[in-house]
Design an enzyme around this catalytic site. Structure first.
Site, mmCIF file in Angstrom:
data_model
loop_
_atom_site.group_PDB
_atom_site.id
_atom_site.type_symbol
_atom_site.label_atom_id
_atom_site.label_comp_id
_atom_site.label_asym_id
_atom_site.label_seq_id
_atom_site.Cartn_x
_atom_site.Cartn_y
_atom_site.Cartn_z
ATOM 1 C CG ASP A 28 -1.890 1.178 1.191
ATOM 2 O OD1 ASP A 28 -2.956 1.029 0.584
ATOM 3 O OD2 ASP A 28 -1.554 2.235 1.785
ATOM 4 C CG ASP B 147 -3.297 3.589 -1.984
ATOM 5 O OD1 ASP B 147 -4.222 2.762 -1.835
ATOM 6 O OD2 ASP B 147 -2.928 4.364 -1.084
#
Length: 707
Positions: free
Chosen positions: A321, A364
């Protein structure tokens, strides 16, 4: 399957056989007619001759030698059955019984049983003529001439002149046996000829059919060659016969059409293959980064897990992430955010081995699949490379960005090679890395399992809570600057028999992940529709009841229609309703949120932007917000009295909201100092423990009665 030629041959042979049978039957019929006429004429002549020869012996004693001699001349006729010489009194003077009379069946015209049992022999008078001195009356009474009785020919002749008769001669001829034997001979002679004619007709028919079917066979072979060679540029000769000419022309036209259609289909197939390739790419690869997408990754991971389980090898998964990506997206816009993701994706791809698969789950979040993992250290090395590749200053498009990555590591063997468990473990480990300070990697451990299991249990119990109506609402009062109650915020609470009291901060994110949050929101709206009338009755028609919505609710057309339906049926008092959504949710779903708000506001509801000041949103967007109220986040309110900066921000928010004609609500008010500051700076609505703690409806109603 029968061929057309064999069917025609069969029909031809059958027709010939039937016609031949009919002809043979007709010829037999005609033959028998002619034969009967011939035999009758012959018998009549025989009877005439014998009657003449008996004139000289009619007066002899019965059974005389000369009479017998004349009668025995009938022995040369196989079908002469019986003959009688009668005097004028009707008495039998002599008689003859031939082979047909001895062997044939007894008839009124034939000999008696004794005659047939051997008392007479062929052509010989019986020893005792008196026992045969009678003749059947049916014979004796016959008129002179030729008669046909019961398949026999009977001729009755006068012995002597008709004007002076001396007696009668009666001859019985067995016509049935004669016809039968004659018919057999005829059939025996005719059958070979008929069979020969049938065979000849069949041969001629087959030869003719071959000639007639030759164009059709040629057409069939051509069609077979088309099927085998897939060559549609062929034609057949058009023979000058009506049927074959039409068929050949039709075939040639069909081939021309097929060729044209085949060429068109080839072009379409090429286009479809190109489009299919593009669609497969769109379906399996991320449109932004070009990396494998979630669907492709899950299919690939399923296959790799199956291989690892079968080969008893290890598989590692890294859940990545990008830290702080949301602030980049919010501060610089989605276009820059997308370019940043492309840049980061390329940076991570460059440091990975060819046997590693990097893919984008969405937003993301990325994962890396590492099959045939030799050791845990190898996975840590890969994770270190990823962290180092992201954790630096990135320069592109005239921008400088400092970023980092949080990575969660998990092994397939530790979760039984189960796909969902492996992804969940890596995800949980990634969040632990974030909690530990970001820009690092963290292994999944058993210590994290309890938290994961609790999330799973909460997800499971959520469904049961919806079915069992285990939720309830608490209400927290809102007051104006004079501390009069002007509204309530409806707060969802959940008491579970297994989990006990579960905080919304814990179960709402899980509900959002499992797509149950809209069902929960529907429950809240329906419950507010039931309880709102009591609040309005107790506190007045002016109060406003606020309902919190999840970001996912904005994308739920079903929820929107449910709210509108509840208001249309007057189950929800729209003028007393206010829907709250966080600033972050609004910014992440800007276009959708505006569409949702437009549909809701048409019914007279109010809209509030919650947690304002925490979402890093551009102030320019405020002019586009179709809202009624700004709610100042409690983090600013908590620092009033201890932080001049927080006080300045709070004051600025209030002044800005007032200039935009927004109402301002401060939440988290717990001290008189905070309340005094907010009132002095023009805050319209105050909410917090200083005025009211969240309480069930019955407690709220009781407190209103106590005033």
């Amino acid at each position: 399957m029968k061929s057309l030629r064999s069917q025609i041959s069969f029909n031809t042979v059958t027709s010939i056989a039937v016609i031949s049978t009919l002809i043979i039957g007709l010829s037999i019929y005609v033959y028998e007619k002619l034969y009967v006429e011939f035999v009758s004429a012959e018998v009549n002549a025989i009877g005439e001759n014998i009657a003449v020869d008996l004139i000289d012996f009619i007066d002899d004693p019965a059974g005389s030698f000369y009479q017998t001699e004349v009668l025995l001349r009938l022995g040369e006729y196989d079908y002469a059955e019986t003959a009688y010489i009668l005097n004028n009194d009707g008495n039998v003077l002599n008689m003859y019984i031939g082979p047909a009379g001895i062997n044939g069946e007894k008839t009124p015209l034939g000999p008696s049983k004794e005659e047939r049992d051997g008392k007479v022999s062929n052509g010989v008078l019986p020893e005792n003529l008196s026992s045969f001195s009678h003749v059947d009356k049916s014979i004796a009474s016959l008129a002179l001439g030729l008669h046909q009785i019961q398949n026999k020919v009977v001729v009755v002749k006068t012995i002597g002149e008709s004007t002076f008769p001396l007696g009668k001669f009666i001859l019985v001829f067995n016509l049935q046996d004669a016809l039968r034997d004659s018919r057999k001979r005829y059939i025996t002679l005719v059958t070979p000829s008929v069979a020969f004619l049938i065979i000849l007709a069949l041969l001629i028919s087959v030869r003719a059919q071959r000639k007639v079917f030759q164009p059709l066979n040629t057409l069939i072979k051509t069609m077979d060659s088309v099927v085998d060679d897939k060559n549609y540029d062929v034609k057949v000769e058009e023979i000058d016969r009506e049927e074959t000419l039409s068929l050949s022309r039709a075939f040639n036209n069909m081939m021309s059409n097929i060729k044209a259609q085949s060429e068109a289909n080839a072009e379409k197939n090429a286009l479809l293959q190109k489009q299919q390739s593009q669609m497969e790419k769109l379906a399996n690869f991320d449109a932004l980064t070009g990396l494998p997408n979630r669907q492709f990754l899950m299919h690939l991971l399923t296959r790799e897990l199956a291989k690892s389980r079968m080969n008893h090898s290890e598989l590692g998964l890294l859940f990545v992430d990008i830290d702080g990506f949301k602030s980049i997206n919010d501060s610089f816009g989605h276009d820059i955010g997308d370019k940043f993701l492309i840049h980061i994706s390329a940076a991570m791809t460059n440091i990975l081995s060819k046997d590693h698969t990097l893919g984008r789950l969405g937003g993301d979040e990325f994962i890396v699949i590492v099959p045939n993992l030799p050791s845990k250290q190898a996975l840590e090395d890969t994770a270190n490379k990823l962290v180092d590749a992201v954790n630096r200053t990135h320069i592109f498009s005239s921008f400088r960005f400092d970023s980092s990555a949080s990575v969660g590591l998990a092994l397939a063997s530790e979760c039984g090679y189960e796909l969902s468990n492996l992804v969940t473990n890596a995800d949980v480990a990634m969040y632990k890395a974030k909690d530990d300070g970001k820009a690092r990697y963290t292994w999944f451990s058993e210590a994290m399992l309890a938290n994961t299991q609790r999330k799973v249990l909460i997800s499971t119990r959520l469904s049961q809570a919806l079915e069992g109506d285990a939720f309830y609402l608490s209400y927290q009062a809102k007051v104006d600057s004079d501390e009069n109650v002007i509204g309530f915020e409806a707060l969802l609470r959940w008491h579970d028999d297994v989990l006990g009291e579960v905080s919304p901060a814990e179960f709402i994110p899980i509900a959002e992940q499992t797509e149950k949050v809209s069902l929960i929101s529907m429950w809240v709206i329906k419950r507010v529709g039931i309880e709102a009338p009591q609040l309005i009755e107790s506190f007045g028609q002016h109060i406003v009841i606020s309902i919190n919505l999840s970001p996912m609710d904005l994308n739920s057309n079903k929820l929107t229609q449910f709210i509108i339906s509840e208001m249309d049926t007057d189950r929800l008092p729209s003028k007393n309703l206010e829907f709250e959504i966080t600033e972050t949710a609004y910014m992440n779903n800007f276009n959708v949120a505006n569409s949702f708000f437009t549909a809701i506001k048409k019914h007279g509801c109010r809209l509030a932007l919650d947690d304002f000041g925490t979402g890093y949103s551009s102030l320019g967007y405020l002019t586009k917000f179709d809202i009624d109220t700004l709610k100042i986040d409690r983090s600013f309110v908590n620092d009033i009295g201890s932080s001049k900066q927080s006080e300045l921000i709070t004051k600025t928010i209030i002044e800005m909201a007032k200039s935009l004609n927004f109402s301002v609500c401060a939440e988290g008010v717990e001290t008189h100092e905070q309340a005094r500051f907010l009132k002095q700076n023009g805050c319209h609505v105050l909410q917090g423990f200083l005025y009211s703690r969240p309480a069930p409806l019955k407690n709220i109603i009781a407190s209103s009665l106590a005033r």
